[in-house]
Design a protein around this motif. Structure first.
Motif, mmCIF file in Angstrom:
data_model
loop_
_atom_site.group_PDB
_atom_site.id
_atom_site.type_symbol
_atom_site.label_atom_id
_atom_site.label_comp_id
_atom_site.label_asym_id
_atom_site.label_seq_id
_atom_site.Cartn_x
_atom_site.Cartn_y
_atom_site.Cartn_z
ATOM 1 N N GLU A 193 10.142 27.527 -77.727
ATOM 2 C CA GLU A 193 10.597 26.149 -77.536
ATOM 3 C C GLU A 193 11.105 25.895 -76.121
ATOM 4 O OE1 GLU A 193 14.056 28.342 -79.559
ATOM 5 O OE2 GLU A 193 11.896 28.315 -79.723
ATOM 6 N N LEU A 194 11.606 26.914 -75.455
ATOM 7 C CA LEU A 194 12.031 26.746 -74.059
ATOM 8 C C LEU A 194 10.864 26.877 -73.095
ATOM 9 C CD1 LEU A 194 15.468 28.582 -73.880
ATOM 10 C CD2 LEU A 194 15.007 26.138 -73.848
ATOM 11 N N ARG A 195 9.892 27.699 -73.440
ATOM 12 C CA ARG A 195 8.727 27.859 -72.559
ATOM 13 C C ARG A 195 7.892 26.598 -72.521
ATOM 14 N NH1 ARG A 195 5.480 33.109 -73.263
ATOM 15 N NH2 ARG A 195 4.721 32.353 -71.289
ATOM 16 N N ALA A 196 7.980 25.775 -73.571
ATOM 17 C CA ALA A 196 7.195 24.541 -73.638
ATOM 18 C C ALA A 196 7.805 23.415 -72.795
ATOM 19 C CB ALA A 196 7.068 24.078 -75.088
ATOM 20 N N VAL A 197 9.057 23.575 -72.382
ATOM 21 C CA VAL A 197 9.740 22.541 -71.599
ATOM 22 C C VAL A 197 9.294 22.652 -70.142
ATOM 23 C CG1 VAL A 197 11.996 21.713 -70.805
ATOM 24 C CG2 VAL A 197 11.736 22.578 -73.139
ATOM 25 N N PRO A 198 8.840 21.551 -69.540
ATOM 26 C CA PRO A 198 8.416 21.626 -68.133
ATOM 27 C C PRO A 198 9.607 21.881 -67.201
ATOM 28 C CG PRO A 198 8.138 19.383 -68.997
ATOM 29 C CD PRO A 198 8.656 20.246 -70.118
ATOM 30 N N CYS A 199 9.318 22.591 -66.123
ATOM 31 C CA CYS A 199 10.345 22.892 -65.126
ATOM 32 C C CYS A 199 10.596 21.679 -64.241
ATOM 33 C CB CYS A 199 9.902 24.046 -64.244
ATOM 34 S SG CYS A 199 10.766 25.553 -64.556
ATOM 35 N N ASP A 200 11.820 21.551 -63.777
ATOM 36 C CA ASP A 200 12.190 20.492 -62.853
ATOM 37 C C ASP A 200 11.473 20.719 -61.514
ATOM 38 O OD1 ASP A 200 13.593 18.383 -61.632
ATOM 39 O OD2 ASP A 200 15.185 19.742 -60.993
#
Length: 68
Positions: A32-39
């Motif tokens: 679930e964290l890997r799916a979040v795009p980086c700033d």
């Protein structure tokens, strides 16, 4: 992140640093964290830091080399 570890060169400080590194790696590897795009700003700052040349001498480095 970005925490300072006082006395990190001691055995207990090294264990704490390693424990924090492992915890962070486990946390960021969750799907679930890997799916979040980086700033974008964070990525730009990281790229800029990695583009800088490595320091040839750091104040805490030994004058002795393992290559001798």
């Amino acid at each position: 992140m970005g925490q300072q570890i006082q006395g990190w060169r001691s055995a207990s400080g090294q264990r704490l640093w390693l424990s924090m590194l492992i915890d962070t790696m486990e946390e960021i590897s969750r799907p679930e964290l890997r799916a979040v795009p980086c700033d974008d700003q964070l990525l730009a700052a990281l790229r800029a830091q990695l583009a800088r040349p490595a320091l040839t001498h750091t104040p805490y480095a030994s004058a002795y080399s393992l290559r001798n």
